[in-house]
Design a protein around this motif. Structure first.
Motif, PDB file in Angstrom:
ATOM      1  N   ARG A  60       0.833  -1.201   0.000  1.00 38.39           N
ATOM      2  CA  ARG A  60       0.000   0.000   0.000  1.00 38.39           C
ATOM      3  C   ARG A  60       0.871   1.255   0.000  1.00 38.39           C
ATOM      4  O   ARG A  60       0.576   2.234  -0.680  1.00 38.39           O
ATOM      5  CB  ARG A  60      -0.929  -0.018   1.215  1.00 38.39           C
ATOM      6  N   GLY A  61       1.977   1.219   0.740  1.00 40.74           N
ATOM      7  CA  GLY A  61       2.890   2.357   0.785  1.00 40.74           C
ATOM      8  C   GLY A  61       3.614   2.576  -0.525  1.00 40.74           C
ATOM      9  O   GLY A  61       3.877   3.706  -0.922  1.00 40.74           O
ATOM     10  N   MET A  62       3.940   1.490  -1.212  1.00 37.00           N
ATOM     11  CA  MET A  62       4.702   1.616  -2.445  1.00 37.00           C
ATOM     12  C   MET A  62       3.816   1.778  -3.671  1.00 37.00           C
ATOM     13  O   MET A  62       4.074   2.613  -4.526  1.00 37.00           O
ATOM     14  CB  MET A  62       5.596   0.383  -2.628  1.00 37.00           C
ATOM     15  N   LEU A  63       2.754   0.972  -3.759  1.00 39.10           N
ATOM     16  CA  LEU A  63       1.926   0.942  -4.953  1.00 39.10           C
ATOM     17  C   LEU A  63       0.562   1.610  -4.795  1.00 39.10           C
ATOM     18  O   LEU A  63      -0.140   1.820  -5.773  1.00 39.10           O
ATOM     19  CB  LEU A  63       1.696  -0.512  -5.396  1.00 39.10           C
ATOM     20  N   GLY A  64       0.171   1.879  -3.552  1.00 42.79           N
ATOM     21  CA  GLY A  64      -1.154   2.446  -3.315  1.00 42.79           C
ATOM     22  C   GLY A  64      -2.242   1.398  -3.180  1.00 42.79           C
ATOM     23  O   GLY A  64      -3.406   1.719  -2.998  1.00 42.79           O
ATOM     24  N   THR A  65      -1.897   0.120  -3.270  1.00 41.79           N
ATOM     25  CA  THR A  65      -2.843  -0.975  -3.109  1.00 41.79           C
ATOM     26  C   THR A  65      -2.152  -2.125  -2.389  1.00 41.79           C
ATOM     27  O   THR A  65      -0.939  -2.310  -2.517  1.00 41.79           O
ATOM     28  CB  THR A  65      -3.381  -1.468  -4.467  1.00 41.79           C
ATOM     29  N   SER A  66      -2.906  -2.896  -1.631  1.00 42.44           N
ATOM     30  CA  SER A  66      -2.320  -4.022  -0.904  1.00 42.44           C
ATOM     31  C   SER A  66      -2.291  -5.292  -1.741  1.00 42.44           C
ATOM     32  O   SER A  66      -1.880  -6.333  -1.260  1.00 42.44           O
ATOM     33  CB  SER A  66      -3.099  -4.278   0.386  1.00 42.44           C
ATOM     34  N   LEU A  67      -2.725  -5.202  -2.997  1.00 42.88           N
ATOM     35  CA  LEU A  67      -2.749  -6.348  -3.911  1.00 42.88           C
ATOM     36  C   LEU A  67      -3.577  -7.516  -3.361  1.00 42.88           C
ATOM     37  O   LEU A  67      -3.258  -8.674  -3.586  1.00 42.88           O
ATOM     38  CB  LEU A  67      -1.329  -6.816  -4.241  1.00 42.88           C
ATOM     39  N   GLY A  68      -4.612  -7.204  -2.622  1.00 40.56           N
ATOM     40  CA  GLY A  68      -5.512  -8.232  -2.102  1.00 40.56           C
ATOM     41  C   GLY A  68      -5.083  -8.857  -0.789  1.00 40.56           C
ATOM     42  O   GLY A  68      -5.800  -9.710  -0.259  1.00 40.56           O
ATOM     43  N   LEU A  69      -3.942  -8.472  -0.248  1.00 38.33           N
ATOM     44  CA  LEU A  69      -3.487  -9.076   1.008  1.00 38.33           C
ATOM     45  C   LEU A  69      -4.381  -8.679   2.180  1.00 38.33           C
ATOM     46  O   LEU A  69      -4.585  -9.477   3.094  1.00 38.33           O
ATOM     47  CB  LEU A  69      -2.030  -8.701   1.284  1.00 38.33           C
ATOM     48  N   SER A  70      -4.924  -7.464   2.159  1.00 42.91           N
ATOM     49  CA  SER A  70      -5.854  -7.045   3.216  1.00 42.91           C
ATOM     50  C   SER A  70      -7.119  -7.890   3.183  1.00 42.91           C
ATOM     51  O   SER A  70      -7.659  -8.257   4.223  1.00 42.91           O
ATOM     52  CB  SER A  70      -6.204  -5.566   3.058  1.00 42.91           C
ATOM     53  N   THR A  71      -7.574  -8.212   1.981  1.00 43.55           N
ATOM     54  CA  THR A  71      -8.761  -9.066   1.845  1.00 43.55           C
ATOM     55  C   THR A  71      -8.455 -10.474   2.322  1.00 43.55           C
ATOM     56  O   THR A  71      -9.278 -11.098   3.001  1.00 43.55           O
ATOM     57  CB  THR A  71      -9.228  -9.088   0.375  1.00 43.55           C
ATOM     58  N   LEU A  72      -7.280 -10.975   1.995  1.00 37.56           N
ATOM     59  CA  LEU A  72      -6.868 -12.299   2.452  1.00 37.56           C
ATOM     60  C   LEU A  72      -6.783 -12.343   3.979  1.00 37.56           C
ATOM     61  O   LEU A  72      -7.217 -13.306   4.608  1.00 37.56           O
ATOM     62  CB  LEU A  72      -5.519 -12.660   1.829  1.00 37.56           C
ATOM     63  N   LEU A  73      -6.263 -11.275   4.582  1.00 36.12           N
ATOM     64  CA  LEU A  73      -6.195 -11.168   6.041  1.00 36.12           C
ATOM     65  C   LEU A  73      -7.602 -11.162   6.636  1.00 36.12           C
ATOM     66  O   LEU A  73      -7.865 -11.822   7.637  1.00 36.12           O
ATOM     67  CB  LEU A  73      -5.447  -9.890   6.428  1.00 36.12           C
ATOM     68  N   ARG A  74      -8.518 -10.445   5.997  1.00 38.02           N
ATOM     69  CA  ARG A  74      -9.896 -10.364   6.470  1.00 38.02           C
ATOM     70  C   ARG A  74     -10.601 -11.710   6.344  1.00 38.02           C
ATOM     71  O   ARG A  74     -11.319 -12.143   7.248  1.00 38.02           O
ATOM     72  CB  ARG A  74     -10.639  -9.293   5.666  1.00 38.02           C
ATOM     73  N   LEU A  75     -10.407 -12.394   5.224  1.00 37.16           N
ATOM     74  CA  LEU A  75     -11.085 -13.679   5.008  1.00 37.16           C
ATOM     75  C   LEU A  75     -10.460 -14.813   5.826  1.00 37.16           C
ATOM     76  O   LEU A  75     -11.171 -15.666   6.344  1.00 37.16           O
ATOM     77  CB  LEU A  75     -11.053 -14.047   3.525  1.00 37.16           C
ATOM     78  N   GLY A  76      -9.152 -14.831   5.934  1.00 37.77           N
ATOM     79  CA  GLY A  76      -8.476 -15.928   6.623  1.00 37.77           C
ATOM     80  C   GLY A  76      -8.490 -15.823   8.138  1.00 37.77           C
ATOM     81  O   GLY A  76      -8.602 -16.823   8.832  1.00 37.77           O
ATOM     82  N   PHE A  77      -8.376 -14.595   8.653  1.00 35.06           N
ATOM     83  CA  PHE A  77      -8.246 -14.422  10.097  1.00 35.06           C
ATOM     84  C   PHE A  77      -9.330 -13.529  10.706  1.00 35.06           C
ATOM     85  O   PHE A  77      -9.336 -13.326  11.907  1.00 35.06           O
ATOM     86  CB  PHE A  77      -6.874 -13.817  10.433  1.00 35.06           C
ATOM     87  N   HIS A  78     -10.205 -12.973   9.885  1.00 36.91           N
ATOM     88  CA  HIS A  78     -11.218 -12.023  10.353  1.00 36.91           C
ATOM     89  C   HIS A  78     -10.571 -10.835  11.053  1.00 36.91           C
ATOM     90  O   HIS A  78     -11.034 -10.389  12.102  1.00 36.91           O
ATOM     91  CB  HIS A  78     -12.251 -12.697  11.258  1.00 36.91           C
ATOM     92  N   ILE A  79      -9.464 -10.378  10.472  1.00 33.50           N
ATOM     93  CA  ILE A  79      -8.766  -9.203  10.982  1.00 33.50           C
ATOM     94  C   ILE A  79      -8.950  -8.093   9.965  1.00 33.50           C
ATOM     95  O   ILE A  79      -8.620  -8.241   8.796  1.00 33.50           O
ATOM     96  CB  ILE A  79      -7.261  -9.485  11.200  1.00 33.50           C
ATOM     97  N   ASP A  80      -9.500  -6.988  10.430  1.00 32.77           N
ATOM     98  CA  ASP A  80      -9.800  -5.852   9.570  1.00 32.77           C
ATOM     99  C   ASP A  80      -8.961  -4.662  10.025  1.00 32.77           C
ATOM    100  O   ASP A  80      -9.163  -4.153  11.122  1.00 32.77           O
ATOM    101  CB  ASP A  80     -11.293  -5.534   9.684  1.00 32.77           C
ATOM    102  N   VAL A  81      -7.998  -4.251   9.208  1.00 33.08           N
ATOM    103  CA  VAL A  81      -7.067  -3.191   9.584  1.00 33.08           C
ATOM    104  C   VAL A  81      -7.234  -2.018   8.631  1.00 33.08           C
ATOM    105  O   VAL A  81      -7.103  -2.177   7.425  1.00 33.08           O
ATOM    106  CB  VAL A  81      -5.605  -3.699   9.549  1.00 33.08           C
TER     107      VAL A  81
END
Length: 184
Positions: A60-81
């Motif tokens: 997100r800092g370099m490209l402006g997008t997390s490339l879906g890793l935030s969604t993977l974190l949300r789906l896999g661990f139910h962690i919303d940051v």
């Protein structure tokens, strides 16, 4: 500052924080008597969740997008940051059902157990080395001082002074922390 250099630093900072997170997990495994603490840490689900969190912030800092890793974190661990202002050395012993809202500043070496909610809001600050137990909710604009311990299912509103143990809804300070009580 050159935009390319700025982009590099925005990518590098979360990775350095991930290194500190991993070192803390290895230290915990070593303290618990693991024969191969690095292997035990690599198999720890908390390190996988932290990896997704930090890599998402780096992209997100370099490209402006997390490339879906935030969604993977949300789906896999139910962690919303929603905030990247998370200090190094974060520990998530039970990395599930955690919400870190936009505008929240989380200090270094904090520990969050499952079910923790840090509500959106500028001015919400969690100090260095704070331990938030199961089901803690920190309301928007609240501040928790360095080295504090917040008990299970507590609701923090307002300010908790440094090195305090607070419990209840709303959380009230019941005593000062004891040496070594918060580091976990």
């Amino acid at each position: 500052m050159d935009p390319l250099l700025k982009s590099f630093h925005a990518f590098r900072e979360p990775l350095l924080a991930l290194r500190a997170d991993g070192a803390r997990v290895v230290d915990v495994r070593r303290a618990r008597g693991a024969r191969l603490p690095r292997v035990a840490a690599a198999l720890d689900s908390s390190l996988w969740a932290l990896g997704l969190l930090r890599l998402g912030a780096a992209f997100r800092g370099m490209l402006g997008t997390s490339l879906g890793l935030s969604t993977l974190l949300r789906l896999g661990f139910h962690i919303d940051v929603w905030s990247d202002a998370i200090g190094p050395g974060l520990r998530l012993p039970h990395p599930f059902n955690i919400i870190i809202g936009e505008g929240v500043e989380l200090g270094p070496a904090c520990t969050l157990l499952h079910g923790v909610t840090l509500q959106n809001g500028r001015g919400t600050r969690i100090g260095r080395g704070v331990f938030l137990a199961n089901g803690v909710t920190v309301l928007a604009g609240s501040r928790i001082g360095d080295g504090s311990l917040i008990g299970a299912a507590s609701v923090v509103r307002g300010e908790i002074p440094p090195a305090s143990v607070a419990v209840g809804a709303p959380a009230r300070v019941v005593r000062a922390t004891r040496p070594g009580e918060v580091a976990a």
